[in-house]
Enzyme design. Structure first.
Site, PDB file in Angstrom:
ATOM      1  N   HIS A 185     -42.065  47.505  39.772  1.00 20.73           N
ATOM      2  CA  HIS A 185     -41.117  48.223  39.991  1.00 20.73           C
ATOM      3  C   HIS A 185     -40.034  47.960  38.895  1.00 20.73           C
ATOM      4  O   HIS A 185     -40.212  46.787  38.124  1.00 20.73           O
ATOM      5  CB  HIS A 185     -40.392  48.124  41.274  1.00 20.73           C
ATOM      6  CG  HIS A 185     -39.801  46.684  41.571  1.00 20.73           C
ATOM      7  ND1 HIS A 185     -40.535  45.629  41.839  1.00 20.73           N
ATOM      8  CD2 HIS A 185     -38.656  46.444  41.237  1.00 20.73           C
ATOM      9  CE1 HIS A 185     -39.660  44.465  41.790  1.00 20.73           C
ATOM     10  NE2 HIS A 185     -38.432  44.963  41.498  1.00 20.73           N
ATOM     11  N   HIS A 235     -36.672  46.892  32.234  1.00 14.93           N
ATOM     12  CA  HIS A 235     -38.041  46.014  31.925  1.00 14.93           C
ATOM     13  C   HIS A 235     -38.683  46.077  33.384  1.00 14.93           C
ATOM     14  O   HIS A 235     -38.152  46.213  34.398  1.00 14.93           O
ATOM     15  CB  HIS A 235     -37.721  44.785  31.427  1.00 14.93           C
ATOM     16  CG  HIS A 235     -37.145  43.631  32.365  1.00 14.93           C
ATOM     17  ND1 HIS A 235     -35.917  43.604  32.786  1.00 14.93           N
ATOM     18  CD2 HIS A 235     -38.018  43.119  33.387  1.00 14.93           C
ATOM     19  CE1 HIS A 235     -35.715  42.648  33.894  1.00 14.93           C
ATOM     20  NE2 HIS A 235     -36.819  42.270  34.091  1.00 14.93           N
TER      21      HIS A 235
HETATM   22  P1  ATP Z   1     -39.122  36.370  44.323  1.00 14.26           P
HETATM   23  O1  ATP Z   1     -37.649  36.165  44.367  1.00 14.26           O
HETATM   24  O2  ATP Z   1     -39.954  36.176  45.657  1.00 14.26           O
HETATM   25  O3  ATP Z   1     -39.831  35.743  43.328  1.00 14.26           O
HETATM   26  P2  ATP Z   1     -38.408  38.901  43.674  1.00 14.26           P
HETATM   27  O4  ATP Z   1     -37.426  38.401  42.569  1.00 14.26           O
HETATM   28  O5  ATP Z   1     -39.329  40.322  43.339  1.00 14.26           O
HETATM   29  O6  ATP Z   1     -39.406  37.958  44.365  1.00 14.26           O
HETATM   30  P3  ATP Z   1     -35.971  39.583  44.902  1.00 14.26           P
HETATM   31  O7  ATP Z   1     -35.370  38.012  44.428  1.00 14.26           O
HETATM   32  O8  ATP Z   1     -35.709  40.154  46.137  1.00 14.26           O
HETATM   33  O9  ATP Z   1     -37.739  39.455  44.881  1.00 14.26           O
HETATM   34  O10 ATP Z   1     -35.687  40.628  43.757  1.00 14.26           O
HETATM   35  C1  ATP Z   1     -35.610  41.848  43.812  1.00 14.26           C
HETATM   36  C2  ATP Z   1     -35.393  42.543  42.504  1.00 14.26           C
HETATM   37  O11 ATP Z   1     -34.352  42.436  42.160  1.00 14.26           O
HETATM   38  C3  ATP Z   1     -36.547  42.081  41.385  1.00 14.26           C
HETATM   39  O12 ATP Z   1     -36.795  43.102  40.377  1.00 14.26           O
HETATM   40  C4  ATP Z   1     -35.707  40.898  40.729  1.00 14.26           C
HETATM   41  O13 ATP Z   1     -36.087  40.905  39.459  1.00 14.26           O
HETATM   42  C5  ATP Z   1     -34.350  41.550  40.970  1.00 14.26           C
HETATM   43  N1  ATP Z   1     -33.157  40.589  40.891  1.00 14.26           N
HETATM   44  C6  ATP Z   1     -33.145  39.694  41.618  1.00 14.26           C
HETATM   45  N2  ATP Z   1     -32.069  38.764  41.567  1.00 14.26           N
HETATM   46  C7  ATP Z   1     -31.503  39.376  40.789  1.00 14.26           C
HETATM   47  C8  ATP Z   1     -30.109  39.112  39.853  1.00 14.26           C
HETATM   48  N3  ATP Z   1     -29.410  38.136  40.161  1.00 14.26           N
HETATM   49  N4  ATP Z   1     -29.899  40.119  39.160  1.00 14.26           N
HETATM   50  C9  ATP Z   1     -30.496  41.040  38.708  1.00 14.26           C
HETATM   51  N5  ATP Z   1     -31.808  41.516  39.379  1.00 14.26           N
HETATM   52  C10 ATP Z   1     -32.288  40.669  40.335  1.00 14.26           C
END
Ligand code: ATP
Ligand code: MG
Length: 181
Positions: free
Chosen positions: A40, A122
């Site tokens: 995504h 990205h």
């Molecule tokens: P995991 O944390 O288990 O590695 P994930 O990062 O895909 O998995 P989430 O942390 O819930 O899951 O994040 C969901 C989405 O939001 C992902 O695309 C992630 O890159 C993005 N994301 C997470 N934290 C932030 C942040 N602080 N700022 C911007 N985008 C974020």
């Protein structure tokens, strides 16, 4: 509390092509590829949010005015600071930038505090990646952007699971309507 973010999802064939490409790149980088169903592009990250605020997030997203467009994925790269391998457009399409900006503005109106970082369009395809010497060429990838989604992220033993809470179609006419809010 629920962990929420807004994102766009590619067509299944595009997600599968990205996963296959990442499997090839993984020979260079190691790490863990993102499975196709989880590929995504994040538009806005809300993070841990009280469940009773979901309705406000949905309300804000419904006010967003943005038009359908195509998202080209012409470039791939590695970011050392978070060790991800990504694919993205050479230039962010104006309509995508407008979508992200409109969403951020409507969320801010409802008191959601978003990061002030510039929107970096990205798609993460591989995590815990070493810097590659060279990457395989990206395949041709079609991504018509016709809706965006509010998604709940649940961390469990197997990693993150994403569940769509609500979808928001983009309307071709919304560009005109935005002059008459
Ligand atoms: P995991 O944390 O288990 O590695 P994930 O990062 O895909 O998995 P989430 O942390 O819930 O899951 O994040 C969901 C989405 O939001 C992902 O695309 C992630 O890159 C993005 N994301 C997470 N934290 C932030 C942040 N602080 N700022 C911007 N985008 C974020
Ligand atoms: Mg994360």
């Amino acid at each position: 509390m629920v962990r929420l973010f807004f994102a766009i999802w590619p067509p299944a064939a595009t997600a599968q092509a990205l996963e296959r490409w990442a499997e090839g790149a993984r020979r260079e980088t190691g790490g863990r590829t993102i499975r196709a169903a989880a590929v995504h592009l994040t538009l806005a990250f809300l993070g841990e949010t009280p469940a009773q605020r979901i309705a406000a997030a949905i309300g804000a997203a419904r006010r967003v005015r943005a038009v359908p467009h195509r998202l080209p994925l012409e470039e791939a790269g590695h970011w050392a600071h978070n060790r991800i391998l990504w694919a993205g457009p050479r230039e962010i399409p104006a309509a995508l930038e407008a979508l992200a900006q409109s969403l951020a503005a409507e969320l801010a109106r409802d008191g959601f505090a978003l990061e002030q970082r510039r929107f970096a369009a990205h798609v993460t395809v591989l995590r815990k990646a070493r810097a590659p010497h060279r990457l395989p060429p990206l395949p041709a990838l079609e991504w018509p952007v016709e809706e965006f989604s509010l998604v709940r992220s649940t961390l469990d033993a197997a990693g993150s699971r994403y569940d769509v809470v609500e979808r928001f179609p983009l309307s071709a006419k919304s560009g005109e309507n935005s002059f008459f809010p």
